[in-house]
Motif scaffolding. Structure first.
Motif, mmCIF file in Angstrom:
data_model
loop_
_atom_site.group_PDB
_atom_site.id
_atom_site.type_symbol
_atom_site.label_atom_id
_atom_site.label_comp_id
_atom_site.label_asym_id
_atom_site.label_seq_id
_atom_site.Cartn_x
_atom_site.Cartn_y
_atom_site.Cartn_z
ATOM 1 N N LEU A 153 -0.166 0.648 -14.353
ATOM 2 C CA LEU A 153 0.508 -0.338 -13.521
ATOM 3 C C LEU A 153 0.143 -1.754 -13.983
ATOM 4 N N GLU A 189 3.760 1.515 -1.391
ATOM 5 C CA GLU A 189 4.267 1.621 -2.761
ATOM 6 C C GLU A 189 3.212 2.288 -3.638
ATOM 7 N N ALA A 190 1.963 1.833 -3.492
ATOM 8 C CA ALA A 190 0.876 2.461 -4.252
ATOM 9 C C ALA A 190 0.803 3.946 -3.924
ATOM 10 N N LEU A 243 -4.830 0.337 -4.310
ATOM 11 C CA LEU A 243 -5.221 1.251 -5.382
ATOM 12 C C LEU A 243 -6.744 1.293 -5.525
ATOM 13 N N ILE A 284 -3.922 3.022 -12.447
ATOM 14 C CA ILE A 284 -4.159 1.580 -12.310
ATOM 15 C C ILE A 284 -3.935 0.873 -13.638
ATOM 16 N N LEU A 327 -1.175 -4.552 -3.143
ATOM 17 C CA LEU A 327 -0.855 -3.395 -3.987
ATOM 18 C C LEU A 327 -2.094 -2.923 -4.739
ATOM 19 N N PHE A 328 -2.708 -3.838 -5.487
ATOM 20 C CA PHE A 328 -3.885 -3.426 -6.239
ATOM 21 C C PHE A 328 -5.048 -3.151 -5.302
ATOM 22 N N PRO A 387 0.811 -1.219 0.000
ATOM 23 C CA PRO A 387 0.000 0.000 0.000
ATOM 24 C C PRO A 387 0.846 1.271 0.000
#
Ligand code: HEM
Ligand SMILES: [Cu+2]
Lengths: 125, 601, 283
Positions: free
Chosen positions: C225, B250-251, C36, C222, C32-33, B248
């Motif tokens: 990436l 990194e995002a 986002l 998004i 990670l996603f 998170p």
């Protein structure tokens, strides 16, 4: 089920023996069915866009519902999550839990705003 | 019992392998090495250099706090020469430079020094040895991870020399502050900082995948979960913290990068006005979103800073009390609980951001819950001392003083965790005191203990005990002189991150609080001087220290001591097997007061 | 000693090293996603009233090209099937089939990226014009008889630049009219009507780029990436199909494992898109 048989038995079973090949042939059938369902799901998602659901919540729910089914098909069959080892499940469970926590608590945090401030007017972002 | 389920099937023939025989060249041996021990040393050396650098940044800041408006001694003219008049006119630290050093001190210490030492250096060197593995599971990934770290470090360092200087919005890099530091030159220090962070995060992610996979897959025969040394457990949990908490950030880092470079508004509210002019951004972003994503990493990160340190201390204490750890299993479960809970306490850093009472209570509750397992671990370590015949060498002195220091750090966290008291204490020097007690006399002492303890395995020589004890005594005394007064300053209302120690912003702070600044600065300098014996000792011992006469100079039980000294490529000369638990010290009826894990029953 | 379980499974976990590694990595990708997507949702639901549509009905709904997005979804799904077929072919010892399927997968990947760059290109030169008098107008603009070029960032137009360079009016090839649901009105003819708008009448002018609205910031972030993941995955799979395939001779089991691991990553990239498509194109 036996996706992993060649792996479980520590490589003793050479890839490509007969019973194994039949197993795989069965899988291929499944893969084709899923391919079809995914395409249908995609078309369905797009069609839903043209349906008027009157409420945003409903629109979102329908879209995510279809997406989840598609995601389930990919994860369960293409990624073999139907019959995976316990370890993989535990790692994914952890990630899923923390992801839910991140999203849930962040959203909660942005709606639970202080009331009864000393200024007697409520806070407008 | 679990031994039966352990694998014993890697028996295929290696006769054809000859790569152990030819000498690799300098580059493949030291720069592109895939050996976990070399990589561990690479991490250790780079991180120690960054540690020293971060310390020097802090000394310059401390000087500014104690002697506002006076040129920094010794390096003042250099600062002016390299950084320009805007930042260091006449060798005097300007406000921007103070902010820049402050931000970089935090960043360097956390991401470039402590984590790489604990996880990259000790983790890499010791973990595979302790579980009886020949190397990490993915050696090339390990190398890539170090390279990403190194590049990130270079980028961070380079940022000092960009026009306008390095990032200066704190190590927390809060938006919108971080997006408006330089509105003309968008490729400013902050941008460097973000790109550097992306590299460092990538490095940690690769590292954590590798560590977890190694610990799960490469434990040797007989090394069941509950036979793993406690240090390995802490590395395992730390791996998960890094793996799941870093993405998170990194995002968020990429989002802030877009805000800075492409003018997007992820974290910028509508109608933002800077220095009296409206910023032409679309707005519609949320500054709090940054804080959530940052602290979602930030809190697990503080456990990344402390868990491996506790692991080191546990090893050193068990070895030097000649007793098994008390409550090993409860310590393991407590560590798991800490790891798990650390993901759901993050907003205790955000009590003052205007959150409602319900969610504040939620985070207050989880924060109090997480202190329970922390106390369990610490208590178990204290009880482990009971009735032991403690050997007081440099390693064990550092490990022993870790316990009360970490105790102070942890206990002072509680008033911060209650939102009512945090309203007063937030962003004051009390917070600085709190977390430095945990990381400085806490984690740093564990790092020193680890260095003194494992040095003989790595170099084949012992470090000098006299110098070690001088180092310990001076560090312990002056650490406390530096950080204890900060609690008082905090109580008296002195804010953190303020240039001039608050004189320029004077807001009714009791002047005695400011007068403590001089004493703290003097102590910090003395603390620095007391690191000299360590530095001398370190280099002296590499070349001329007393040679060890056995592979196991401390009479320890864990597996790293069953390897040759230093361990060769592939670590073990024959396949190791763990026959017993990790801490079989002073087993009744045994001839020696230690029974190595590899000793057949 | 050699590293164990590089291709054989460890009996107590039932997994070989790389498989543990890839699942751990995917777990971090979920975070990670996940972060986002969380950011997207948070920005959308907590924005000031009127900034984002409260219902599904208004701007920016329908700003993205749905037919193209749908087609790209199908491309990615196809590649997901072919990659699993490639793996199955190896299991059945049919190396040639494997290679064919792998080539199709990689081709699909590049098709996906090609289509995506076409979409990007279109967005960079697409503008929203808010006039002082009426509803916002969207379309490609022409300033001084020239189309701004997307690859040149300094060629982007804003209201400030129009004023600074003393441009009196711009011409907009207006997009087909939409009803209040964001759908193209059936009676509107699809030809683009050209409209001239005076600079004085413009309240806001911005291209479909991150600076214009957080929606575009989210969209570009998004998808870019995700695109990088597609690119990385495609390169690795291409490597497996050709130079890396030598391993099939020496160590077939390890090669099958590699394909399985590469496939897992590929399916994950597909999974992300399955959510991304409805969330940014349709909602
Ligand atoms: C049970 C133990 C702990 C509790 C209850 C606790 C609680 C807190 C709270 C509530 C804050 C926020 C204070 C504020 O900004 O107003 C804080 C800050 C901090 N804590 Fe702790 N903490 C604990 C242990 C630790 C440990 C073990 C570490 C590190 C190894 C640590 C490192 C930090 C750091 C670095 C900050 C400051 C972050 C910043 O604002 O720059 N804490 N702690
Ligand atoms: Cu915290």
């Amino acid at each position: 089920m036996s996706d992993h048989s060649s792996i479980d038995s520590s490589g003793h079973e050479a890839p490509g023996n007969d019973s194994h090949a039949q197993d795989i042939a069965g899988h291929i059938n499944t893969y084709m069915w899923i391919f079809g369902s995914l395409l249908v799901g995609t078309v369905l998602t797009v069609l839903m866009y043209y349906v008027d659901f009157s409420s945003m919540a409903m629109t979102v729910a329908v879209a995510l519902f279809i997406a989840s089914i598609k995601a389930f098909l990919v994860a369960a069959y293409f990624m073999h999550l139907m019959s995976e080892k316990k370890l993989v499940y535990s790692v994914l469970l952890l990630a899923a839990f923390f992801f839910t926590g991140l999203m849930g608590l962040t959203l909660w945090g942005s709606f639970d705003l202080p009331t009864n401030s000393i200024h007697k007017t409520s806070y407008v972002p | 019992m679990q031994t039966a389920t352990q694998p014993h099937s890697h028996s295929h023939d290696h006769a054809g392998h000859d790569h152990a025989h030819h000498e690799p060249g300098f580059f493949s041996k030291y720069i592109f090495s895939t050996d976990h021990k070399i990589i561990g040393i690479q991490y250790g050396v780079s991180a120690l250099i960054f540690l020293l650098f971060g310390f020097l940044l802090m000394l310059a800041m401390r000087y500014q706090l104690a002697y506002p408006g006076q040129p920094v001694p010794v390096v003042g003219s250099l600062l002016q020469k390299f950084l320009g008049d805007d930042l260091a006119k006449g060798g005097v630290m300007q406000a921007d430079l103070y902010n820049s050093f402050g931000a970089m001190h935090g960043t360097i210490m956390v991401f470039l020094a402590i984590v790489p030492i604990l996880f990259g250096a000790f983790g890499n060197y010791v973990t595979p040895l302790q579980i009886g593995a020949p190397d990490m599971a993915f050696p090339r990934l390990n190398m890539a991870s170090f390279h990403a770290y190194f590049l990130g470090g270079v980028i961070m360092f380079a940022s000092f020399f960009t026009p306008g200087g390095s990032a200066r919005s704190g190590w927390t890099s809060y938006s919108p502050l971080a997006s408006v530091t330089d509105l003309v030159n968008r490729f400013d220090g902050q941008t460097y900082w973000l790109i550097g962070m992306v590299f460092l995060i990538t490095s940690s992610l690769l590292g954590s995948v590798n560590f977890i996979a190694t610990i799960i897959q490469l434990r040797c025969r007989g090394m069941s979960w509950m036979r793993m040394p406690f240090f390995v457990w802490t590395q395992f949990i730390t791996g998960f913290l890094l793996l799941l908490a870093f993405p998170p950030l990194e995002a968020a880092g990429i989002m802030q990068l877009m805000d800075n470079l492409f003018g997007s508004s992820f974290f910028l509210p509508a109608g933002l006005v800077v220095n009296g002019t409206a910023l032409g951004v679309s707005g519609g972003g949320s500054p709090l979103l940054w804080q959530h994503l940052f602290w979602f990493l930030g809190h697990p990160e503080v456990y990344v800073l402390i868990l491996p340190a506790i692991g080191i201390v546990a090893e050193v204490i068990a070895n030097n009390t000649r007793k098994p750890l008390w409550g090993y299993k409860s310590m393991v479960y407590a560590t798991m609980s800490v790891g798990f809970l650390s993901f759901i306490v993050w907003a205790h850093h955000m009590y003052l951001t205007g959150m409602g009472t319900k969610i504040a209570t939620f985070f207050q509750t989880t924060t109090m819950m997480i202190s329970i397992p922390s106390v369990i671990i610490l208590t178990a370590l204290f009880i482990s001392l009971w009735g032991g015949s403690i050997r007081f060498n440099s390693a064990s002195l550092f490990a022993l003083s870790f316990l009360p220091m970490f105790g102070i750090g942890g206990l002072t966290g509680l008033p911060l965790g209650f939102n009512a008291s945090d309203v007063y204490l937030h962003d004051s020097y009390y917070v600085i005191g709190h977390f430095h007690y945990v990381v400085a006399p806490g984690t740093m002492f564990a790092v020193f203990a680890g260095i003194y303890y494992w040095f003989p395995k790595i170099s084949g020589r012992l470090m000098n005990e006299t110098l070690g004890k001088i180092h310990w005594a001076g560090s312990l005394f002056f650490m406390n002189c530096v950080f204890a007064p900060m609690f008082i300053q905090g109580f008296k209302g002195m804010s953190r991150r303020m240039y001039d120690g608050g004189t320029t912003y004077f807001l009714g702070v009791d002047p005695t609080a400011l007068s403590l600044n001089k004493m703290i600065t003097m102590s910090a300098i003395a603390l620095g001087l007391f690191q000299l014996p360590f530095i001398i000792n370190f280099f002296y011992s590499i070349f001329a220290g007393k040679k060890v006469h056995s592979d196991n100079p401390w009479n320890a039980t864990t597996m790293e001591w069953s390897t040759p000294t230093p361990p060769p490529h592939g670590n073990f000369t024959s396949e190791p097997v763990a026959y017993r638990g990790p801490y079989e010290y002073s087993v009744p009826g045994s001839k020696t007061d230690f029974t190595p894990q590899t000793q057949k029953p | 000693m050699e590293i164990p379980y590089t291709y054989k499974a460890r009996p107590d976990t039932g997994l070989y090293n790389a498989k543990v590694g890839i699942w751990l990595f995917l777990a971090s990708e979920i975070m990670l996603f996940g972060a986002l997507f969380s950011a997207y949702i948070l920005l959308r639901v907590s924005a000031p009233v009127g900034f984002w549509p409260e219902t599904a009905l208004a701007w920016p709904r329908g700003l993205l090209n749905i037919p193209i997005g749908t087609f790209n979804t199908a491309v990615l799904i196809t590649s997901s099937v072919t990659v699993v077929m490639a793996w199955a072919s190896l299991q059945m010892n049919k190396f040639n089939h494997f290679r064919i399927y792998m080539v199709i997968t990689v081709l699909c990947a590049f098709a996906f990226l090609g289509i995506k760059s076409f979409e990007y290109n279109d967005k960079f030169s697409h503008y929203v014009v808010q006039t002082k008098s009426g509803k916002p107008v969207t379309g490609h603009i022409e300033v001084n008889g020239k189309h701004p070029r997307f690859w040149n960032f300094s060629d982007q137009w804003t209201l400030a630049r129009l004023t600074a360079e003393n441009v009196k009016e711009i011409s907009v090839a207006v997009d087909p009219e939409r009803d209040e649901h964001g759908h193209v009105k059936s009676h509107s003819n699809h030809a683009h009507e050209n409209r001239t708008i005076a600079t004085d009448d413009i309240q806001f002018l911005g291209s479909y780029t991150p600076a214009t609205h957080p929606f575009f910031a989210v969209y570009f972030l998004i998808t870019a990436l995700h695109g990088l993941h597609v690119l990385g995955g495609a390169l690795v799979l291409a490597y497996f199909a050709f130079p890396g395939a030598k391993m099939w001779k020496d160590n077939p089991q390890q090669f099958i494992n590699r394909i399985e691991v590469g496939g897992l990553f590929w399916h994950f990239v597909d999974l992300v898109w399955i959510f991304l498509f409805p969330v940014v194109y349709l909602l």
